[in-house]
Scaffold this motif. Structure first.
Motif, PDB file in Angstrom:
ATOM      1  N   LEU A   1      31.440 -22.937  64.831  1.00 48.01           N
ATOM      2  CA  LEU A   1      31.536 -22.788  63.384  1.00 48.01           C
ATOM      3  C   LEU A   1      30.438 -21.938  62.763  1.00 48.01           C
ATOM      4  N   VAL A   2      29.412 -21.578  63.533  1.00 44.75           N
ATOM      5  CA  VAL A   2      28.272 -20.867  62.943  1.00 44.75           C
ATOM      6  C   VAL A   2      28.691 -19.567  62.285  1.00 44.75           C
ATOM      7  N   PRO A   3      28.034 -19.227  61.205  1.00 45.08           N
ATOM      8  CA  PRO A   3      26.973 -19.965  60.554  1.00 45.08           C
ATOM      9  C   PRO A   3      27.518 -21.162  59.781  1.00 45.08           C
ATOM     10  N   VAL A   4      26.717 -22.203  59.714  1.00 45.69           N
ATOM     11  CA  VAL A   4      27.061 -23.415  58.971  1.00 45.69           C
ATOM     12  C   VAL A   4      25.966 -23.639  57.940  1.00 45.69           C
ATOM     13  N   VAL A   5      26.388 -23.972  56.724  1.00 50.46           N
ATOM     14  CA  VAL A   5      25.440 -24.306  55.664  1.00 50.46           C
ATOM     15  C   VAL A   5      25.580 -25.789  55.357  1.00 50.46           C
ATOM     16  N   LEU A   6      24.460 -26.488  55.449  1.00 50.71           N
ATOM     17  CA  LEU A   6      24.403 -27.890  55.063  1.00 50.71           C
ATOM     18  C   LEU A   6      23.643 -27.977  53.740  1.00 50.71           C
ATOM     19  N   VAL A   7      24.179 -28.717  52.794  1.00 48.85           N
ATOM     20  CA  VAL A   7      23.498 -28.970  51.524  1.00 48.85           C
ATOM     21  C   VAL A   7      23.262 -30.466  51.444  1.00 48.85           C
ATOM     22  N   ASP A   8      22.010 -30.839  51.322  1.00 46.10           N
ATOM     23  CA  ASP A   8      21.627 -32.253  51.286  1.00 46.10           C
ATOM     24  C   ASP A   8      22.182 -33.007  52.498  1.00 46.10           C
TER      25      ASP A   8
ATOM     26  N   MET B   1       3.410 -26.109  44.676  1.00 44.82           N
ATOM     27  CA  MET B   1       4.140 -27.095  45.467  1.00 44.82           C
ATOM     28  C   MET B   1       5.408 -26.438  46.020  1.00 44.82           C
ATOM     29  N   PRO B   2       5.631 -26.512  47.350  1.00 49.25           N
ATOM     30  CA  PRO B   2       6.814 -25.891  47.933  1.00 49.25           C
ATOM     31  C   PRO B   2       8.097 -26.581  47.471  1.00 49.25           C
ATOM     32  N   ALA B   3       9.166 -25.804  47.397  1.00 49.43           N
ATOM     33  CA  ALA B   3      10.464 -26.348  47.006  1.00 49.43           C
ATOM     34  C   ALA B   3      10.958 -27.323  48.067  1.00 49.43           C
ATOM     35  N   VAL B   4      11.644 -28.353  47.611  1.00 50.38           N
ATOM     36  CA  VAL B   4      12.239 -29.320  48.524  1.00 50.38           C
ATOM     37  C   VAL B   4      13.375 -28.638  49.275  1.00 50.38           C
ATOM     38  N   VAL B   5      13.406 -28.813  50.581  1.00 47.55           N
ATOM     39  CA  VAL B   5      14.456 -28.204  51.409  1.00 47.55           C
ATOM     40  C   VAL B   5      15.748 -28.982  51.201  1.00 47.55           C
ATOM     41  N   ARG B   6      16.716 -28.317  50.587  1.00 46.24           N
ATOM     42  CA  ARG B   6      18.032 -28.925  50.369  1.00 46.24           C
ATOM     43  C   ARG B   6      19.111 -28.212  51.171  1.00 46.24           C
ATOM     44  N   VAL B   7      18.806 -27.000  51.630  1.00 48.32           N
ATOM     45  CA  VAL B   7      19.802 -26.203  52.344  1.00 48.32           C
ATOM     46  C   VAL B   7      19.309 -25.939  53.754  1.00 48.32           C
ATOM     47  N   GLU B   8      20.198 -26.179  54.700  1.00 43.48           N
ATOM     48  CA  GLU B   8      19.897 -25.861  56.089  1.00 43.48           C
ATOM     49  C   GLU B   8      20.972 -24.900  56.583  1.00 43.48           C
ATOM     50  N   LEU B   9      20.539 -23.788  57.146  1.00 38.19           N
ATOM     51  CA  LEU B   9      21.443 -22.790  57.683  1.00 38.19           C
ATOM     52  C   LEU B   9      21.388 -22.879  59.199  1.00 38.19           C
ATOM     53  N   LEU B  10      22.518 -23.180  59.809  1.00 42.13           N
ATOM     54  CA  LEU B  10      22.610 -23.288  61.268  1.00 42.13           C
ATOM     55  C   LEU B  10      23.188 -21.982  61.801  1.00 42.13           C
ATOM     56  N   THR B  11      22.468 -21.377  62.728  1.00 44.04           N
ATOM     57  CA  THR B  11      22.819 -20.046  63.209  1.00 44.04           C
ATOM     58  C   THR B  11      22.750 -19.972  64.731  1.00 44.04           C
ATOM     59  N   ARG B  12      23.056 -18.784  65.228  1.00 41.59           N
ATOM     60  CA  ARG B  12      22.883 -18.438  66.641  1.00 41.59           C
ATOM     61  C   ARG B  12      22.330 -17.025  66.703  1.00 41.59           C
TER      62      ARG B  12
ATOM     63  N   ASP C   1      30.014 -18.510  50.142  1.00 39.32           N
ATOM     64  CA  ASP C   1      30.296 -18.000  48.811  1.00 39.32           C
ATOM     65  C   ASP C   1      29.098 -18.316  47.916  1.00 39.32           C
ATOM     66  N   ALA C   2      28.458 -17.288  47.375  1.00 44.84           N
ATOM     67  CA  ALA C   2      27.247 -17.482  46.574  1.00 44.84           C
ATOM     68  C   ALA C   2      27.492 -18.358  45.354  1.00 44.84           C
ATOM     69  N   ASP C   3      28.591 -18.155  44.654  1.00 43.28           N
ATOM     70  CA  ASP C   3      28.874 -18.949  43.449  1.00 43.28           C
ATOM     71  C   ASP C   3      29.095 -20.420  43.790  1.00 43.28           C
ATOM     72  N   ARG C   4      29.806 -20.674  44.869  1.00 46.16           N
ATOM     73  CA  ARG C   4      30.064 -22.060  45.274  1.00 46.16           C
ATOM     74  C   ARG C   4      28.765 -22.745  45.710  1.00 46.16           C
ATOM     75  N   LEU C   5      27.913 -22.034  46.439  1.00 39.91           N
ATOM     76  CA  LEU C   5      26.635 -22.589  46.862  1.00 39.91           C
ATOM     77  C   LEU C   5      25.752 -22.857  45.643  1.00 39.91           C
ATOM     78  N   ARG C   6      25.694 -21.918  44.722  1.00 39.70           N
ATOM     79  CA  ARG C   6      24.897 -22.086  43.502  1.00 39.70           C
ATOM     80  C   ARG C   6      25.368 -23.318  42.728  1.00 39.70           C
ATOM     81  N   ALA C   7      26.677 -23.500  42.603  1.00 40.02           N
ATOM     82  CA  ALA C   7      27.229 -24.663  41.889  1.00 40.02           C
ATOM     83  C   ALA C   7      26.840 -25.962  42.580  1.00 40.02           C
ATOM     84  N   ALA C   8      26.856 -25.954  43.910  1.00 37.03           N
ATOM     85  CA  ALA C   8      26.486 -27.164  44.657  1.00 37.03           C
ATOM     86  C   ALA C   8      25.011 -27.503  44.461  1.00 37.03           C
TER      87      ALA C   8
END
Length: 91
Positions: A54-61, A1-12, A71-78
């Motif tokens: 603002l790109v890149p932008v990371v959306l969580v949920d 079963m694929p992981a639920v998409v919780r993170v969206e990375l907005l780029t250019r 920041d990897a640690d901050r993203l992991r905590a979220a």
């Protein structure tokens, strides 16, 4: 079963900060078992108007988590902490 998409990375295209952010998001998503997807703001007029500077932008949920750098640690905590619902559900 694929992981639920919780993170969206907005780029250019051609964005070197986006390349850096992609590597962090990919690594943290793999470590936490969370699904993620990438979208170009250039392909969506609403995203372009809101996030073009603002790109890149990371959306969580669906909520803005970070922009320009990730920041990897901050993203992991979220992703491993309690999930936050929509603002209209909070008291």
């Amino acid at each position: 079963m694929p992981a639920v998409v919780r993170v969206e990375l907005l780029t250019r295209p051609g964005c070197h900060l986006c390349d850096d952010a992609r590597a962090v998001v990919r690594r943290v998503a793999e470590q936490t078992g969370v699904g993620w997807q990438e979208r170009s703001v250039d392909e969506d007029a609403v995203l372009l108007a809101e996030y073009s500077e603002l790109v890149p932008v990371v959306l969580v949920d669906g909520r803005r988590h970070a922009y320009w750098t990730v920041d990897a640690d901050r993203l992991r905590a979220a992703l491993t902490g309690p999930r936050r619902g929509p603002t209209w559900l909070r008291r």
